[in-house]
Scaffold this motif. Sequence first.
Motif, PDB file in Angstrom:
ATOM      1  N   TYR A  96       0.815  -1.220   0.000  1.00 26.61           N
ATOM      2  CA  TYR A  96       0.000   0.000   0.000  1.00 26.61           C
ATOM      3  C   TYR A  96       0.848   1.269   0.000  1.00 26.61           C
ATOM      4  O   TYR A  96       0.324   2.369   0.051  1.00 26.61           O
ATOM      5  CB  TYR A  96      -0.979   0.001   1.181  1.00 26.61           C
ATOM      6  CG  TYR A  96      -1.846  -1.235   1.216  1.00 26.61           C
ATOM      7  CD1 TYR A  96      -2.659  -1.562   0.120  1.00 26.61           C
ATOM      8  CD2 TYR A  96      -1.831  -2.091   2.304  1.00 26.61           C
ATOM      9  CE1 TYR A  96      -3.435  -2.706   0.125  1.00 26.61           C
ATOM     10  CE2 TYR A  96      -2.613  -3.241   2.325  1.00 26.61           C
ATOM     11  CZ  TYR A  96      -3.404  -3.538   1.233  1.00 26.61           C
ATOM     12  OH  TYR A  96      -4.174  -4.675   1.243  1.00 26.61           O
ATOM     13  N   LYS A 107       1.821  -8.509  -6.778  1.00 23.27           N
ATOM     14  CA  LYS A 107       1.018  -9.707  -6.478  1.00 23.27           C
ATOM     15  C   LYS A 107       1.226 -10.774  -7.538  1.00 23.27           C
ATOM     16  O   LYS A 107       1.291 -11.967  -7.254  1.00 23.27           O
ATOM     17  CB  LYS A 107      -0.466  -9.342  -6.376  1.00 23.27           C
ATOM     18  CG  LYS A 107      -0.820  -8.660  -5.062  1.00 23.27           C
ATOM     19  CD  LYS A 107      -2.254  -8.182  -5.012  1.00 23.27           C
ATOM     20  CE  LYS A 107      -3.247  -9.297  -4.759  1.00 23.27           C
ATOM     21  NZ  LYS A 107      -4.625  -8.753  -4.569  1.00 23.27           N
ATOM     22  N   ARG A 351     -12.181   0.307   2.584  1.00 20.21           N
ATOM     23  CA  ARG A 351     -11.624   1.139   1.518  1.00 20.21           C
ATOM     24  C   ARG A 351     -11.970   2.585   1.854  1.00 20.21           C
ATOM     25  O   ARG A 351     -13.035   2.856   2.416  1.00 20.21           O
ATOM     26  CB  ARG A 351     -12.253   0.815   0.150  1.00 20.21           C
ATOM     27  CG  ARG A 351     -12.157  -0.632  -0.292  1.00 20.21           C
ATOM     28  CD  ARG A 351     -10.774  -1.014  -0.794  1.00 20.21           C
ATOM     29  NE  ARG A 351     -10.790  -2.391  -1.287  1.00 20.21           N
ATOM     30  CZ  ARG A 351     -10.390  -3.460  -0.587  1.00 20.21           C
ATOM     31  NH1 ARG A 351      -9.916  -3.302   0.640  1.00 20.21           N
ATOM     32  NH2 ARG A 351     -10.449  -4.658  -1.110  1.00 20.21           N
ATOM     33  N   HIS A 452      -7.995  -6.738  -4.922  1.00 17.12           N
ATOM     34  CA  HIS A 452      -7.239  -6.993  -3.685  1.00 17.12           C
ATOM     35  C   HIS A 452      -7.442  -8.406  -3.150  1.00 17.12           C
ATOM     36  O   HIS A 452      -7.070  -8.715  -2.025  1.00 17.12           O
ATOM     37  CB  HIS A 452      -7.615  -5.958  -2.622  1.00 17.12           C
ATOM     38  CG  HIS A 452      -7.133  -4.588  -2.966  1.00 17.12           C
ATOM     39  ND1 HIS A 452      -5.800  -4.238  -2.873  1.00 17.12           N
ATOM     40  CD2 HIS A 452      -7.774  -3.502  -3.463  1.00 17.12           C
ATOM     41  CE1 HIS A 452      -5.655  -2.986  -3.283  1.00 17.12           C
ATOM     42  NE2 HIS A 452      -6.839  -2.519  -3.644  1.00 17.12           N
ATOM     43  N   CYS A 454      -7.189 -12.219  -2.121  1.00 17.27           N
ATOM     44  CA  CYS A 454      -6.038 -12.940  -1.564  1.00 17.27           C
ATOM     45  C   CYS A 454      -5.333 -13.756  -2.647  1.00 17.27           C
ATOM     46  O   CYS A 454      -5.975 -14.413  -3.451  1.00 17.27           O
ATOM     47  CB  CYS A 454      -6.530 -13.871  -0.466  1.00 17.27           C
ATOM     48  SG  CYS A 454      -5.195 -14.656   0.436  1.00 17.27           S
TER      49      CYS A 454
HETATM   50  C1  HEM Z   1      -5.635 -10.387   0.671  1.00 19.04           C
HETATM   51  C2  HEM Z   1      -7.899 -13.576   3.559  1.00 19.04           C
HETATM   52  C3  HEM Z   1      -3.846 -16.254   3.800  1.00 19.04           C
HETATM   53  C4  HEM Z   1      -1.501 -12.925   1.179  1.00 19.04           C
HETATM   54  C5  HEM Z   1      -6.586 -11.016   1.441  1.00 19.04           C
HETATM   55  C6  HEM Z   1      -7.943 -10.542   1.616  1.00 19.04           C
HETATM   56  C7  HEM Z   1      -8.575 -11.437   2.428  1.00 19.04           C
HETATM   57  C8  HEM Z   1      -7.621 -12.472   2.778  1.00 19.04           C
HETATM   58  C9  HEM Z   1     -10.019 -11.363   2.903  1.00 19.04           C
HETATM   59  C10 HEM Z   1      -8.551  -9.284   1.000  1.00 19.04           C
HETATM   60  C11 HEM Z   1      -8.237  -8.050   1.813  1.00 19.04           C
HETATM   61  C12 HEM Z   1      -8.881  -6.789   1.268  1.00 19.04           C
HETATM   62  O1  HEM Z   1      -9.622  -6.841   0.288  1.00 19.04           O
HETATM   63  O2  HEM Z   1      -8.655  -5.717   1.828  1.00 19.04           O
HETATM   64  C13 HEM Z   1      -6.997 -14.594   3.840  1.00 19.04           C
HETATM   65  C14 HEM Z   1      -7.334 -15.807   4.565  1.00 19.04           C
HETATM   66  C15 HEM Z   1      -6.183 -16.559   4.634  1.00 19.04           C
HETATM   67  C16 HEM Z   1      -5.143 -15.813   3.939  1.00 19.04           C
HETATM   68  C17 HEM Z   1      -8.703 -16.145   5.115  1.00 19.04           C
HETATM   69  C18 HEM Z   1      -5.921 -17.908   5.252  1.00 19.04           C
HETATM   70  C19 HEM Z   1      -6.804 -18.709   5.756  1.00 19.04           C
HETATM   71  C20 HEM Z   1      -2.867 -15.587   3.103  1.00 19.04           C
HETATM   72  C21 HEM Z   1      -1.528 -16.086   2.906  1.00 19.04           C
HETATM   73  C22 HEM Z   1      -0.860 -15.137   2.177  1.00 19.04           C
HETATM   74  C23 HEM Z   1      -1.795 -14.057   1.908  1.00 19.04           C
HETATM   75  C24 HEM Z   1      -1.009 -17.421   3.413  1.00 19.04           C
HETATM   76  C25 HEM Z   1       0.553 -15.135   1.667  1.00 19.04           C
HETATM   77  C26 HEM Z   1       1.234 -16.188   1.366  1.00 19.04           C
HETATM   78  C27 HEM Z   1      -2.420 -11.977   0.798  1.00 19.04           C
HETATM   79  C28 HEM Z   1      -2.115 -10.864  -0.088  1.00 19.04           C
HETATM   80  C29 HEM Z   1      -3.312 -10.139  -0.248  1.00 19.04           C
HETATM   81  C30 HEM Z   1      -4.322 -10.823   0.555  1.00 19.04           C
HETATM   82  C31 HEM Z   1      -0.750 -10.556  -0.727  1.00 19.04           C
HETATM   83  C32 HEM Z   1      -3.541  -8.940  -1.160  1.00 19.04           C
HETATM   84  C33 HEM Z   1      -3.739  -7.631  -0.491  1.00 19.04           C
HETATM   85  C34 HEM Z   1      -4.198  -6.588  -1.478  1.00 19.04           C
HETATM   86  O3  HEM Z   1      -4.181  -6.784  -2.686  1.00 19.04           O
HETATM   87  O4  HEM Z   1      -4.573  -5.490  -1.025  1.00 19.04           O
HETATM   88  N1  HEM Z   1      -6.410 -12.186   2.165  1.00 19.04           N
HETATM   89  N2  HEM Z   1      -5.678 -14.635   3.483  1.00 19.04           N
HETATM   90  N3  HEM Z   1      -2.995 -14.365   2.492  1.00 19.04           N
HETATM   91  N4  HEM Z   1      -3.747 -11.924   1.166  1.00 19.04           N
HETATM   92 FE1  HEM Z   1      -4.734 -13.314   2.234  1.00 19.04          FE
END
Ligand code: HEM
Length: 507
Positions: A96, A107, A351, A452, A454
């Motif tokens: 961010y 990403k 947001r 955004h 995940c």
């Molecule tokens: C984004 C959930 C595991 C990396 C997100 C978002 C959610 C989420 C809801 C969206 C956030 C938003 O829109 O503001 C989860 C859940 C996980 C998990 C439930 C496990 C049960 C992981 C893991 C990684 C990861 C293991 C990395 C290896 C990311 C990244 C984003 C993201 C890089 C993008 C943020 C963005 O583009 O703004 N995650 N996540 N997450 N998550 Fe996960």
Amino acid sequence: AQLVLPQRTAAPPVVFHYVPIIGSAISYGMDPYKFFFDNREKYGDVFTFKLLGRNITVALGPKGSNLVFNGRLQQVSAEEAYTHLTTPVFGKEVVYDVPNAVLMEQKKLVKTGLSVDNFRVYVGQITDEVNNFNSTDPAFAPFQKNVPKATGTVDIFKAMCEITILTASRTLQGKEVRDALDKTFADLYHDLDMGFNPINFVIPNLPLPSNFRRDRAQKKMSNFYQEIIQKRRQGKTDADESEHDMIASLMQQTYKNGRPLRDVEIAHIMIALLMAGQHTSSATLSWGMLRLASRPEIIEELYAEQVKVFGDSDGTLRPLDYDTQKVSLPLMDCVVRETLRMHPPIHSIMRKVLSDIPVPPTLAAPGTVNTEKSADSTYVIPAGHYVMAAPGVSQMDTKVWRDADKFDPKRWFDKDNVANTSEDKDEDVDYGWGAIKSGGNSPYLPFGAGRHRCIGEQFAYLQLGTILSYFVRRYSWTLETTFPGPDYTSMIVLPQQPANIVLTERK
Ligand code: HEM
């Protein structure tokens, strides 16, 4: 003659509150889901609440999620909402702290590193780490004495936090991080993590002692990663172990314009991944273990699934492997899915609103309340507000799910399951760096949607599935007392303490 409905462009209704500045901070903070459900009853799917001087407009239901997740770049900004919380933790030049187009590229680069080839290696590494932990950690002492049918009580959240960081560092983070975890890295992680706190979202730049420690830890950790990268460049590394981790992958890649990532960018992406994966996975693992503890018969069905898929004629179980696991353990898959339905780790997604957002009259989706109220009104969410999605609300909505408050993994085998039949097409949308799954209009979005969304979902399924399989193969378990309620005081929904389970070794 055409029927012309009066156009209403009023701001959404405001949740009643007594104290002007504080607003609804207390009731939202104590129990966000109760707050969402109660106010949806009164105001419909779209309403505004005051949180310490800010205007937060909640948009519930599948269409509300879609409005937040798939809002236009000119209308909604994640970086404006999150950067003061995340940049001091992750560091500069990533996520961010950069324009959205750069985050999209970053990403994509990470996604390249999350490859099937790497996942195949990770399964063995994860099993090895859990096994090592259970054979040495004092919490598992009863099982280390080789007593048949040993039993013991384990603080499940504590154990799962350790297991999550051990397995994530062994796989994604790489050998140097894994080795350092036994030394200084754990303290640095702790100090950095203390900065990842709701107070820093609500009031940025507070001169708290924990924020000084956070800043010091960020610098040290950033240097630590940059030194790893430099050493690897100079060939001073054990190539065998590190070739499948994310540092190795990022070191080989370039942005679209051909520029390789700078060391500092790789370092800060690695910190961001560490943070993004730690609490989400450890919370989900804990809730999964607790839900299974409350339904021990499902643990036995999971064990039968392991025997069916991996059992040898002599009664032993072959090691897990990624390709088999991914397609042949449907019940395990449903257990993870159902755990994320009832316990999505992230309850509120925000947001900042950059320009007025008209709320479509259809926003109140079928199956949610107040369809009539919203049907003839078009609100406008004004610039300067924050919009908030809460997919957990429709994931637990009794109007959407049969027996919504029952842990029932097998509901996912039902082809009429609302999440399978919803309007969500999970379309591929091109956000400038190739198609990604978008989705958005679904009652089930534990990983978010849109730009955004995940990228860690597949890794999370792999990590959770491997760790849960390890436990199912070796133990059966039950709750020590009653099922713990949720604790909303951190950024992630955690089980309230105490949350102990009683494990019994199978053989
Ligand atoms: C984004 C959930 C595991 C990396 C997100 C978002 C959610 C989420 C809801 C969206 C956030 C938003 O829109 O503001 C989860 C859940 C996980 C998990 C439930 C496990 C049960 C992981 C893991 C990684 C990861 C293991 C990395 C290896 C990311 C990244 C984003 C993201 C890089 C993008 C943020 C963005 O583009 O703004 N995650 N996540 N997450 N998550 Fe996960």
